[in-house]
Scaffold this active site. Structure first.
Site, PDB file in Angstrom:
ATOM      1  CG  ASP A   1      -1.865   1.150   1.281  1.00 27.30           C
ATOM      2  OD1 ASP A   1      -2.107   1.768   0.227  1.00 27.30           O
ATOM      3  OD2 ASP A   1      -2.375   1.457   2.372  1.00 27.30           O
TER       4      ASP A   1
ATOM      5  CE1 TYR B   1       1.115   8.119   2.121  1.00 28.23           C
ATOM      6  CE2 TYR B   1       1.370   5.841   1.476  1.00 28.23           C
ATOM      7  CZ  TYR B   1       0.633   6.827   2.082  1.00 28.23           C
ATOM      8  OH  TYR B   1      -0.575   6.518   2.648  1.00 28.23           O
TER       9      TYR B   1
ATOM     10  CE  LYS C   1      -3.484   5.147   0.218  1.00 28.48           C
ATOM     11  NZ  LYS C   1      -2.194   4.433   0.165  1.00 28.48           N
TER      12      LYS C   1
ATOM     13  CG  HIS D   1      -3.835  10.052  -0.527  1.00 25.95           C
ATOM     14  ND1 HIS D   1      -2.476   9.924  -0.661  1.00 25.95           N
ATOM     15  CD2 HIS D   1      -4.101   9.729   0.751  1.00 25.95           C
ATOM     16  CE1 HIS D   1      -1.954   9.551   0.491  1.00 25.95           C
ATOM     17  NE2 HIS D   1      -2.918   9.433   1.373  1.00 25.95           N
TER      18      HIS D   1
END
Length: 197
Positions: free
Chosen positions: A22, A27, A56, A89
């Site tokens: 995930d 990120y 996302k 997201h």
């Protein structure tokens, strides 16, 4: 985490049997993950279909016109042709300004995109399923009102909702809404996805 830490951690996780990854554009670790995945696929230790990979759409991508661009960038970094699940997201869009992932105004406040249209955005997500770049699509950090708006107009219903939920943040209104009979299909599909991982 640094790229080296991510690569070492993911190597160890895959070796231990982890098969669900995930991540998110936000990120900044998709390229490191992609490097490890390529190594494992090239070595024939794993096949693509052995893994369940989620990423996302960043807040700056929250418009119909930008969904494809950001998913393609994620796929390029991950060195994949598709993801198993692609999530929006967050419900709040940010203005796109160059390559800034968290654009701020001169006072340090987020540059909100007040034109974010969830129904149009969802159509952009559906187009990614149609194109084969995502097997399933879903939501992250959406409230009941926002989910209802998308659900009522969706051709492809959201496969899951990823939210923070713990003893200190129970989100009772949201969980009650999702436990209602009208979302029985969402819960079933989410459970199938969870079991598959």
């Amino acid at each position: 985490a640094s790229n080296e830490e991510i690569e070492t951690s993911l190597d160890a996780a895959l070796e231990a049997g982890y098969r669900h990854i995930d991540t998110a554009f936000l990120y900044g670790n998709e390229a490191a993950i992609g490097k490890v995945l390529k190594k494992w696929f090239d070595s024939k230790k794993l096949k693509r279909e052995d893994l369940f990979i989620v990423t996302k759409l960043p807040h700056v991508g929250n418009s119909f016109e930008r969904v494809e661009k950001y998913l393609k960038r994620s796929l390029e970094a991950l060195q994949l042709s598709y993801v198993d699940l692609y999530l929006i997201h967050g419900a709040i869009g940010l203005q796109e300004r160059g390559d800034e992932i968290r654009p701020l105004d001169e006072k340090g406040n987020p540059l909100l995109d007040m034109k974010t249209d969830h129904v149009s955005l969802w159509k952009g997500m559906e187009a990614q399923v149609d194109a084969g770049r995502a097997k399933a699509i879903g939501l992250s950090n959406f409230n009941a009102r926002q989910i209802k708006r998308i659900w009522s107009s969706a051709r492809i219903k959201p496969a899951n909702l990823q939210v923070e939920l713990n003893v200190y943040f129970q989100q009772r209104e949201l969980t009650a809404y999702l436990q209602s009979p009208r979302h029985h299909d969402l819960r079933l599909r989410s459970n199938r996805i969870s079991r598959a991982t």
